[in-house]
Motif scaffolding. Structure first.
Motif, PDB file in Angstrom:
ATOM      1  N   PRO A 256       9.678  -3.271   7.980  1.00 25.12           N
ATOM      2  CA  PRO A 256       8.511  -2.705   7.294  1.00 25.12           C
ATOM      3  C   PRO A 256       8.277  -3.290   5.908  1.00 25.12           C
ATOM      4  CG  PRO A 256       9.772  -0.978   8.373  1.00 25.12           C
ATOM      5  CD  PRO A 256      10.584  -2.220   8.483  1.00 25.12           C
ATOM      6  N   GLY A 257       9.339  -3.493   5.125  1.00 31.13           N
ATOM      7  CA  GLY A 257       9.173  -4.020   3.777  1.00 31.13           C
ATOM      8  C   GLY A 257       8.676  -5.441   3.740  1.00 31.13           C
ATOM      9  N   GLN A 258       8.975  -6.228   4.762  1.00 28.18           N
ATOM     10  CA  GLN A 258       8.435  -7.585   4.845  1.00 28.18           C
ATOM     11  C   GLN A 258       6.992  -7.549   5.341  1.00 28.18           C
ATOM     12  OE1 GLN A 258      11.009  -9.245   2.917  1.00 28.18           O
ATOM     13  NE2 GLN A 258      10.062 -10.843   4.154  1.00 28.18           N
ATOM     14  N   LEU A 259       6.724  -6.730   6.342  1.00 30.71           N
ATOM     15  CA  LEU A 259       5.387  -6.678   6.931  1.00 30.71           C
ATOM     16  C   LEU A 259       4.333  -6.251   5.921  1.00 30.71           C
ATOM     17  CD1 LEU A 259       6.374  -5.047  10.323  1.00 30.71           C
ATOM     18  CD2 LEU A 259       5.551  -7.389  10.007  1.00 30.71           C
ATOM     19  N   VAL A 260       4.676  -5.335   5.023  1.00 30.73           N
ATOM     20  CA  VAL A 260       3.671  -4.871   4.064  1.00 30.73           C
ATOM     21  C   VAL A 260       3.216  -6.007   3.164  1.00 30.73           C
ATOM     22  CG1 VAL A 260       5.271  -4.107   2.249  1.00 30.73           C
ATOM     23  CG2 VAL A 260       3.092  -2.943   2.546  1.00 30.73           C
ATOM     24  N   GLN A 261       4.084  -6.987   2.914  1.00 30.94           N
ATOM     25  CA  GLN A 261       3.689  -8.120   2.086  1.00 30.94           C
ATOM     26  C   GLN A 261       2.644  -8.976   2.792  1.00 30.94           C
ATOM     27  OE1 GLN A 261       7.188 -10.030   0.000  1.00 30.94           O
ATOM     28  NE2 GLN A 261       8.328  -8.639   1.332  1.00 30.94           N
ATOM     29  N   TRP A 262       2.848  -9.231   4.075  1.00 32.07           N
ATOM     30  CA  TRP A 262       1.894 -10.027   4.841  1.00 32.07           C
ATOM     31  C   TRP A 262       0.574  -9.270   5.042  1.00 32.07           C
ATOM     32  CZ3 TRP A 262       2.774 -15.033   6.336  1.00 32.07           C
ATOM     33  CH2 TRP A 262       4.083 -15.499   6.286  1.00 32.07           C
ATOM     34  N   VAL A 263       0.676  -8.032   5.497  1.00 31.06           N
ATOM     35  CA  VAL A 263      -0.524  -7.276   5.839  1.00 31.06           C
ATOM     36  C   VAL A 263      -1.383  -7.039   4.608  1.00 31.06           C
ATOM     37  CG1 VAL A 263      -1.343  -5.033   6.688  1.00 31.06           C
ATOM     38  CG2 VAL A 263       0.489  -6.243   7.890  1.00 31.06           C
ATOM     39  N   SER A 264      -0.769  -6.784   3.462  1.00 34.20           N
ATOM     40  CA  SER A 264      -1.558  -6.497   2.260  1.00 34.20           C
ATOM     41  C   SER A 264      -2.439  -7.679   1.883  1.00 34.20           C
ATOM     42  CB  SER A 264      -0.639  -6.112   1.103  1.00 34.20           C
ATOM     43  OG  SER A 264       0.233  -7.164   0.749  1.00 34.20           O
ATOM     44  N   MET A 265      -1.932  -8.908   2.004  1.00 33.31           N
ATOM     45  CA  MET A 265      -2.757 -10.048   1.587  1.00 33.31           C
ATOM     46  C   MET A 265      -3.845 -10.352   2.608  1.00 33.31           C
ATOM     47  SD  MET A 265      -0.048 -13.215   1.931  1.00 33.31           S
ATOM     48  CE  MET A 265       0.425 -13.910   3.517  1.00 33.31           C
ATOM     49  N   PHE A 266      -3.586 -10.093   3.889  1.00 29.66           N
ATOM     50  CA  PHE A 266      -4.634 -10.318   4.886  1.00 29.66           C
ATOM     51  C   PHE A 266      -5.726  -9.250   4.784  1.00 29.66           C
ATOM     52  CE2 PHE A 266      -1.054 -12.341   7.513  1.00 29.66           C
ATOM     53  CZ  PHE A 266      -1.359 -13.606   7.053  1.00 29.66           C
ATOM     54  N   GLU A 267      -5.321  -7.994   4.645  1.00 28.66           N
ATOM     55  CA  GLU A 267      -6.308  -6.923   4.544  1.00 28.66           C
ATOM     56  C   GLU A 267      -7.133  -7.065   3.272  1.00 28.66           C
ATOM     57  OE1 GLU A 267      -8.636  -3.806   5.402  1.00 28.66           O
ATOM     58  OE2 GLU A 267      -7.063  -4.457   6.781  1.00 28.66           O
ATOM     59  N   ARG A 268      -6.513  -7.456   2.187  1.00 24.11           N
ATOM     60  CA  ARG A 268      -7.251  -7.629   0.925  1.00 24.11           C
ATOM     61  C   ARG A 268      -8.362  -8.650   1.077  1.00 24.11           C
ATOM     62  NH1 ARG A 268      -3.150  -8.848  -1.914  1.00 24.11           N
ATOM     63  NH2 ARG A 268      -3.302 -11.115  -1.838  1.00 24.11           N
ATOM     64  N   ASN A 269      -8.100  -9.688   1.852  1.00 23.38           N
ATOM     65  CA  ASN A 269      -9.082 -10.752   2.035  1.00 23.38           C
ATOM     66  C   ASN A 269      -9.960 -10.540   3.262  1.00 23.38           C
ATOM     67  OD1 ASN A 269      -8.547 -12.976  -0.077  1.00 23.38           O
ATOM     68  ND2 ASN A 269      -6.483 -12.467   0.648  1.00 23.38           N
ATOM     69  N   LYS A 270      -9.750  -9.414   3.968  1.00 16.86           N
ATOM     70  CA  LYS A 270     -10.570  -9.053   5.132  1.00 16.86           C
ATOM     71  C   LYS A 270     -10.556 -10.160   6.191  1.00 16.86           C
ATOM     72  CE  LYS A 270     -11.423  -5.247   3.075  1.00 16.86           C
ATOM     73  NZ  LYS A 270     -10.546  -4.104   3.405  1.00 16.86           N
ATOM     74  N   VAL A 271      -9.347 -10.598   6.531  1.00 13.89           N
ATOM     75  CA  VAL A 271      -9.191 -11.546   7.636  1.00 13.89           C
ATOM     76  C   VAL A 271      -8.351 -10.877   8.724  1.00 13.89           C
ATOM     77  CG1 VAL A 271      -9.289 -13.480   6.024  1.00 13.89           C
ATOM     78  CG2 VAL A 271      -7.067 -12.646   6.783  1.00 13.89           C
TER      79      VAL A 271
END
Length: 820
Positions: A256-271
Motif C-alpha cells: 500500500p505505501g508504494q502504491l499510493v506514490q504511483w497512484v497519486s501522481m497518475f490521479e493528479r494528472n488525470k491519466v
C-alpha cells in the motif's frame, strides 16, 4: 559506541498539506487497472472486482499464444458485469514467443484481421481498445538507438507498419479505438516524430500509451507527462487520453505505501494506468489473494475507489521523489466528506488540511484515521484498522491538523473528515501489536538476503528489505525475542514463502517448550509472501519464539504479534459505503462508531464490503433507525434495528447491499470467526463417482482422500447427496486443488492455468465454475457458489465433458440466513 550527555531531539514530523480550495477536477479513478490482472471469467471473483471500480485493464487477444489465460473476450464477461470500464487488447500477444517472433508485416496482418473481426463482433465491441504494437522502441524496430541514421530508418519502417495496421483495423471496424505507440519507456524524440506523422497521415491514435517501469518513474513521470502535453501543444492538437498501460515494479505490487506514490501522481494528472504483469495472471497483479480474498494492496485500491467529488491539491514534503511520503485527496461537497490517502514513509507526519469550507463542515470536524498494512502478495488482510476517531475544531485560519505517529512506509493511511456533530465519537479499540523482522532475530543455519530495494526494483517486496532463506538444514532455525505487555492470547502472523511444491511445516517453540507444528500452504516462490496466522498464549514479559525447520524449507520475512481481545469485530460505516440512488447524509450526531448516518429512501441502497477470514457463519447487526433489507449471495432478509442476524459469508470479501423505505443507517457491524455449526458437509468419500473419476489417497486432504481424474469426458462425474433440513438459498463451498501450468518460456511470468467444472444442483441448469491454480496438487483452496436447495435430499453433481475438473477434497453448504 560513542554516547552523549545530551538527548538527541526527535526529528520534526514531516508535513503533507492538503488544500481543499484548489480543485484538480473530478476524481478519475484511472490508476486502478492491471495488465493480465484477470485470467478467466471468475478469476478474480466478482466480489473482489466490483468494489474497485476498475476503469481499464490490458489483456491478450482471444486465443493468443503469449500466455495460457487472460483472453480479452473471455475475461470481459466478469469485467463488464462487475462495472469495469474498457479493455485494452495487446494485439502482438497473439504471438507465442517473447520478444515476439517477427514473421513479417503480411503475416502479422493476417493475425490482426482475426483479432479485429472477433472483437468487432462482440456486443460490447465499443468497450475495447486496440494496441497494435507493444514496446516498439525495443521489439521489431529498436527505436531507442542513439545512432541518428539508424533511428530514422527504424522509425520510418515502424511508421509505415503503423499506418498499414491502423488502416487495416479501421477498414474492418471503422469505429475502432486504437492506442499507441506504447513504448517501453518515455521517448520524447519518438513521440514528437510520431505525432507529426500520425496527424499528417490521419492515423492518430485515440489513446496515447507508454510504460513507466522503473523506480525512477516516481521521480520522472511528472516531467514525462508535462513534456508530452507540450508536444501536443507544439503540434497544435487537442489533448489525447493517456494510459500508462504498464507501471510499477515487483517491489511496488501488493504494498500500500508504494502504491499510493504511483497512484497519486497518475490521479493528479488525470491519466489512466495499469499495474505491470511480473508474475502470475488473475490476481490483479498481486492485489487479490486466491480468487476473492483482499490483501493490503486490495484495501488501498478499495479506498481509492471510494474517493468521490473532486481531487484537490496535495503538497508532499518532497515532490517527484523516489520512495517518500506522498498522497492524494478528494472533496465531495454533496456528501460533505474530505478524504486523504497517504503513505510511503516511516516515522511521524502531520497532515494539514487547509481551507476547510465552513459551509460544508461547520466549525468542527470528525477525523477518522485507518491503516492498510502490507500483508504480502498472498497474505489476507482484514478490514483496515481504525487508529483514531476524534472531533477537531477548525482553526481560525480554516485549517485542521491530523497527526500520524509511528507510520510504516509499507502501509497506506486514510483520513476521512466529516462534519463534527453533537456527542463524542467512540474511540477505536486499537490492540497492542508489535513487529519483529526475521533478519534482526537470531538466525542459525540460514541466510539473510536483501530484496526489493531501489537498486533491485524487480526484487520482491520484503519487510525491512531483507528476509531469511536457506533454512533447509536439520539445525536451521530463527529465534525471535519478543516482549509482550499482558498475560493473554496473542495472534501470531508469520510472513513466509514456500516453494517446496506441497504444504511445508516448521516447529514452533515458546521458550524452548514442546514444539507445535506450523503448516504453511504453498506459494508461487520463496519470496512471494503469504501470511500464516495462529494463536499463542504468552505471559507478560520477554519470550523467545523459535521457528525451526520441519518437513521442508520455508523462507521467513517477519512475524507480528497482536493482543487478542475476543472474537474479531468490525464496523462498516454507512457514510463510506458505495451508494445507489440519491440517499442523504446526516452528520448531526458524531456519537458512537459511525461518523454520521446515511439516510436511505425508496430506490436507494448502500453496499458494504464485508471481510470474512474464512467461510462460515457470522453475526451481522444493522445499526439503523428502522428496519432495513439486506441482500447477500442473492438472498434477501429483513434486519431489525440493533437485532442480530446469522449470515453465511464467503472467505474474503462479501458485498452486502442494504435497502430501506426510510431509515438512517449508521453502520453494519460484523463479528465472529466463521462458525461451521449448522453447515452441511460431504467429504470426497461420500460422492458417487462415475466415468473414471476415482477416490485417491491424499495426506493433505481433510479426511485423507480426494476425488481425482474427474472430467475430461461427459460420463465422468462426482455426485454428492446433501440432506437439507430447510429449503432456501445456500452457499456451496468447494474445497479443491490443482496445479496446471504451461511454461511459455518467460523468465518473469509463471503461466498458471485454471480449471473449470460444471456444477448442477438438482434439476437446475449447470453452472460453469472456474477454479484458480492452487500452486500445488496438495494445497486446498475454496470457491463459493450460491445455490438453491429444496428440503430433503439434493443432488450436487460435478463434471467437465471436455477437460479435467479440479481435484475435490470436500464440499460444504451453509444456508445464507442461518438460525440464531
Amino acid at each position: 559506541m560513542r554516547t552523549s550527555a545530551f538527548p538527541v531531539p526527535a526529528p520534526a514530523p514531516q508535513r503533507l498539506t492538503v488544500d481543499l480550495a484548489v480543485s484538480e477536477g473530478p476524481v478519475l479513478l484511472g490508476a486502478n487497472g492491471a495488465l493480465y490482472g484477470l485470467s478467466d471469467d471468475g478469476v478474480p471473483g466478482d466480489a473482489a472486482l466490483e468494489p474497485l471500480k476498475i476503469t481499464s485493464v490490458t489483456q491478450k487477444p482471444e486465443g493468443g499464444a503469449q500466455h495460457p489465460g487472460g483472453d480479452a473476450l473471455t475475461v470481459a464477461r466478469s469485467f463488464f458485469r462487475t462495472g469495469g470500464g474498457e479493455i485494452l487488447v495487446m494485439m502482438q500477444d497473439v504471438h507465442a514467443k517473447w520478444p515476439y517472433e517477427n514473421l513479417g508485416i503480411d503475416d502479422y496482418l493476417l493475425k490482426v484481421d482475426k483479432i479485429v473481426k472477433d472483437i468487432s463482433a462482440d456486443p460490447d465491441s465499443d468497450r475495447f481498445v486496440y494496441i497494435p504494437f507493444n514496446e516498439p522502441d525495443q521489439i521489431w524496430y529498436e527505436l531507442e538507438t542513439a545512432d541518428r541514421a539508424r533511428y530514422e530508418a527504424n522509425r520510418d519502417r515502424f511508421f509505415a507498419d503503423w499506418r498499414t495496421v491502423y488502416r487495416r483495423i479501421k477498414a474492418i471496424d471503422p469505429d475502432a479505438r486504437i492506442a499507441g505507440p506504447n513504448e517501453a519507456g518515455y521517448h520524447s524524440r519518438l513521440l514528437r516524430d510520431f505525432l507529426a506523422f500520425a496527424r499528417r497521415e490521419d492515423v492518430l491514435p485515440q489513446v496515447i500509451t507508454w510504460h513507466e517501469l522503473d523506480s525512477a518513474s516516481l521521480r520522472d513521470f511528472q516531467a514525462h507527462h508535462d513534456d508530452y502535453r507540450s508536444l501536443e501543444r507544439e503540434a497544435g492538437m487537442a489533448p489525447l487520453k493517456i494510459n500508462i498501460d504498464e507501471y510499477g515494479n515487483r517491489r511496488d505490487l501488493s504494498v500500500p505505501g508504494q502504491l499510493v506514490q504511483w497512484v497519486s501522481m497518475f490521479e493528479r494528472n488525470k491519466v489512466y494506468a495499469n499495474t505491470a504483469y511480473w508474475d502470475a495472471a488473475g490476481n490483479l497483479n498481486g492485489h487479490v489473494v486466491r480468487s476473492g480474498i483482499p490483501n493490503g494492496g486490495w484495501w488501498f485500491f478499495r479506498w481509492y475507489a471510494g474517493l468521490t467529488g473532486d481531487t484537490v491539491e496535495v503538497s508532499p514534503p518532497r515532490a517527484n521523489t523516489v520512495d517518500t511520503l506522498q498522497g492524494l485527496a478528494s472533496l465531495d461537497t454533496a456528501r460533505r466528506q474530505a478524504q486523504v490517502l497517504l503513505g510511503g514513509a516511516d516515522g511521524d507526519s502531520d497532515v494539514v488540511v487547509r481551507n476547510v469550507p465552513p459551509s460544508v463542515f461547520g466549525d468542527t470536524v470528525t477525523a477518522t484515521v485507518a491503516e492498510a498494512a502490507w500483508s504480502g502478495y498472498e497474505g489476507q488482510h482484514a478490514t483496515p484498522l481504525v487508529l483514531a476517531r476524534t472531533r477537531v475544531r477548525v482553526a481560525e485560519d480554516g485549517s485542521v491538523t491530523v497527526p500520524l505517529r509511528d507510520m510504516h512506509r509499507m502501509s497506506a493511511y486514510r483520513i476521512v473528515l466529516t462534519p463534527g456533530g453533537e456527542g463524542t465519537p467512540a474511540a477505536p479499540d486499537v490492540p497492542w501489536s508489535a513487529r519483529y523482522e526475521a533478519q534482526e532475530a537470531a538466525v542459525t543455519d540460514g541466510e539473510i538476503r536483501t530484496q526489493g530495494t531501489v537498486e533491485d526494483p524487480n526484487g520482491y517486496a520484503t519487510s525491512g528489505n531483507q528476509d531469511v532463506g536457506s533454512l533447509d538444514r536439520p539445525t536451521s532455525k530463527v529465534d525471535f525475542t519478543v516482549t509482550v505487555p499482558h498475560d493473554r492470547s496473542y495472534d501470531l502472523a508469520i510472513l513466509y514463502g514456500n516453494r517446496s511444491g506441497a504444504p511445508a511445516t516448521q516447529r514452533l517453540r515458546v521458550d524452548g517448550g514442546d514444539p507445535v507444528t506450523v503448516t504453511y500452504p504453498s506459494t508461487e516462490n520463496w519470496t512471494y509472501r503469504a501470511k500464516k496466522e495462529l494463536q499463542v498464549h504468552l505471559s507478560a514479559g520477554t519470550h523467545v519464539l523459535t521457528l525451526a525447520k520441519g518437513t521442508a524449507e520455508v523462507t521467513l520475512d517477519r512475524i507480528d504479534l497482536t493482543a487478542r481481545a475476543g472474537e474479531p469485530t468490525a464496523s462498516y460505516e454507512a457514510t463510506l459505503a458505495d451508494i445507489g440512488g440519491s440517499p442523504s447524509y446526516d452528520y448531526t450526531s458524531s456519537a458512537g462508531v459511525g461518523t454520521g448516518a446515511l439516510v436511505l429512501g425508496t430506490g436507494d441502497k448502500a453496499v458494504f464490503d464485508v471481510y470474512a477470514p474464512r467461510d462460515g457463519y457470522y453475526t451481522v447487526v444493522a445499526q439503523a433507525s428502522s428496519e432495513v433489507e439486506l441482500a447477500l449471495h442473492g438472498e434477501r432478509v429483513t434486519a431489525l434495528p440493533g437485532r442480530s442476524l446469522r449470515l453465511y459469508l464467503a472467505a474474503g470479501n462479501n458485498r452486502v447491499a442494504v435497502r430501506a423505505e426510510h431509515a438512517a443507517v449508521r453502520s453494519l457491524d460484523v463479528s465472529g470467526d466463521g462458525s461451521a455449526e449448522g453447515t452441511l458437509g460431504c467429504p470426497a468419500a461420500a460422492a458417487a463417482l462415475a466415468g473414471g473419476a476415482e477416490l485417491v489417497a491424499s495426506p493433505y486432504a481433510s479426511t485423507g482422500s480426494r476425488i481425482g481424474r474427474l472430467g475430461n469426458s461427459p460420463s465422468s462425474t462426482a455426485e454428492f447427496t446433501v440432506e437439507a433440513p430447510r429449503p432456501g438459498r445456500h452457499l456451496l463451498v468447494v474445497h479443491y486443488s490443482h496445479d496446471d501450468r504451461r511454461d511459455n518460456g518467460h523468465a518473469y511470468n509463471t503461466d498458471i492455468m485454471s480449471r473449470t467444472a460444471d456444477v448442477t444442483v438438482g434439476d437446475a441448469e449447470p453452472v460453469k465454475v472456474t477454479f484458480k491454480n492452487t500452486w500445488s496438487p496438495d494445497d486446498y483452496w475454496t470457491v463459493s457458489v450460491p445455490v438453491e436447495l429444496k428440503e430433503g435430499a439434493n443432488k450436487v453433481t460435478f463434471g467437465n465433458a471436455t477437460a479435467w475438473a479440479p481435484r475435490i477434497d470436500r464440499i460444504e453448504l451453509g444456508r445464507v440466513v442461518g438460525l440464531l
